[in-house]
Design an enzyme around this catalytic site. Structure first.
Site, mmCIF file in Angstrom:
data_model
loop_
_atom_site.group_PDB
_atom_site.id
_atom_site.type_symbol
_atom_site.label_atom_id
_atom_site.label_comp_id
_atom_site.label_asym_id
_atom_site.label_seq_id
_atom_site.Cartn_x
_atom_site.Cartn_y
_atom_site.Cartn_z
ATOM 1 N N CYS A 120 66.763 44.432 -13.957
ATOM 2 C CA CYS A 120 67.960 43.896 -12.955
ATOM 3 C C CYS A 120 69.221 44.172 -13.476
ATOM 4 C CB CYS A 120 67.663 42.371 -12.979
ATOM 5 S SG CYS A 120 68.804 41.802 -11.585
ATOM 6 N N PHE A 163 62.045 40.101 -7.559
ATOM 7 C CA PHE A 163 61.669 41.249 -7.157
ATOM 8 C C PHE A 163 59.892 41.195 -6.935
ATOM 9 C CE2 PHE A 163 65.440 42.108 -9.866
ATOM 10 C CZ PHE A 163 66.094 42.638 -8.855
ATOM 11 N N THR A 189 73.349 44.899 -11.979
ATOM 12 C CA THR A 189 74.381 44.326 -10.868
ATOM 13 C C THR A 189 74.994 45.507 -10.566
ATOM 14 O OG1 THR A 189 74.533 42.167 -11.996
ATOM 15 C CG2 THR A 189 76.205 42.950 -10.300
ATOM 16 N N SER A 230 71.910 43.117 -6.863
ATOM 17 C CA SER A 230 70.732 43.361 -7.692
ATOM 18 C C SER A 230 69.915 44.372 -7.596
ATOM 19 C CB SER A 230 70.158 41.916 -8.323
ATOM 20 O OG SER A 230 71.025 41.032 -8.668
ATOM 21 N N HIS A 264 63.907 40.810 -15.644
ATOM 22 C CA HIS A 264 64.454 40.523 -16.994
ATOM 23 C C HIS A 264 63.105 41.037 -18.036
ATOM 24 C CE1 HIS A 264 66.561 36.976 -15.188
ATOM 25 N NE2 HIS A 264 67.122 38.110 -14.840
ATOM 26 N N THR A 267 48.050 45.556 -12.399
ATOM 27 C CA THR A 267 46.816 44.726 -12.970
ATOM 28 C C THR A 267 46.498 45.204 -14.000
ATOM 29 O OG1 THR A 267 46.367 44.052 -10.317
ATOM 30 C CG2 THR A 267 44.554 43.564 -12.199
ATOM 31 N N ALA A 291 74.565 46.257 -20.426
ATOM 32 C CA ALA A 291 75.239 45.627 -21.520
ATOM 33 C C ALA A 291 74.376 45.942 -23.021
ATOM 34 C CB ALA A 291 75.691 44.272 -21.250
#
Length: 202
Positions: free
Chosen positions: A49, A2, A51, A42, A107, A152, A69
């Site tokens: 991220c 991404f 699914t 995704s 992640h 930033t 999960a």
């Protein structure tokens, strides 16, 4: 992959714990064309991220379902998500897409906490505290992802850092709702992580 450029703000319509609370199934309303959402795709939700396991259209709005999960629930703000909550959304990059922010894996490394908010004319400055183990990856003028938004870093002081949110970002993301004490997902810059690892190997 991404870029941290939010393309929609979704809303959790349904959140259903399954597998003895170790898995949450979420149905999220969005503005995407359902025909472009494939099972297995995704989508970053507040920087996480996830699914797609199903999608459809109801009441004139597109929805998609994802599973969060145990590890995701343990490491991110997903454990606090609830029905009606808004989430920053971003579709996965396609070859040829513009890299408008920075390279983001989706992640999340953990969560950061907002220590203060200072409202300026049309802008807002936030001071946050990161987990101490991530502080070494955060540098002034470096990139960081907070709740899925590429930002930033303005200044750093030990495990504290500040970011300045421009009017456009405040208007098209959920960041306008941040307050002192808000917990947000944090992903450090991949380049900073690799640089630190190379230094450790010397």
């Amino acid at each position: 992959m991404f870029t941290g450029i939010v393309t929609d703000v979704g809303e959790i319509e349904v959140l259903r714990p399954v597998a003895q609370g170790q898995l949450h199934r979420l149905r999220i309303l969005c503005g995407y064309d359902q025909a472009t959402i494939a099972d297995g795709a995704s989508i970053a939700c507040n920087g996480v991220c996830l699914t797609v396991v199903g999608s459809g259209v109801a009441g004139g709005r597109t929805w998609f379902e994802v599973d969060a999960a145990a590890e995701t629930l343990g490491m991110t703000t997903a454990r606090h998500w609830h029905q009606g909550m808004q989430l920053n959304l971003e579709r996965a990059l396609k070859i040829g897409d513009e890299l408008g922010g920075h390279i983001v894996a989706g992640h999340a490394d953990g969560t950061a906490t907002i220590l203060s908010r200072h409202d300026l004319p049309d802008m807002a400055r936030f001071e946050l505290r990161s987990p101490r183990e991530l502080a070494k990856f955060i540098a002034p003028k470096g990139s960081i992802t907070l709740d899925g938004v590429s930002l930033t870093v303005n200044a750093v002081d030990d495990d504290r850092f500040t970011v300045l949110i421009i009017p456009h970002t405040l208007s098209v993301t959920t960041l306008h709702g941040w307050r002192e004490g808000t917990e947000v997902n944090i992903e450090v810059d991949l380049m900073a992580r690799y640089a630190a690892r190379l230094t450790e190997m010397k």
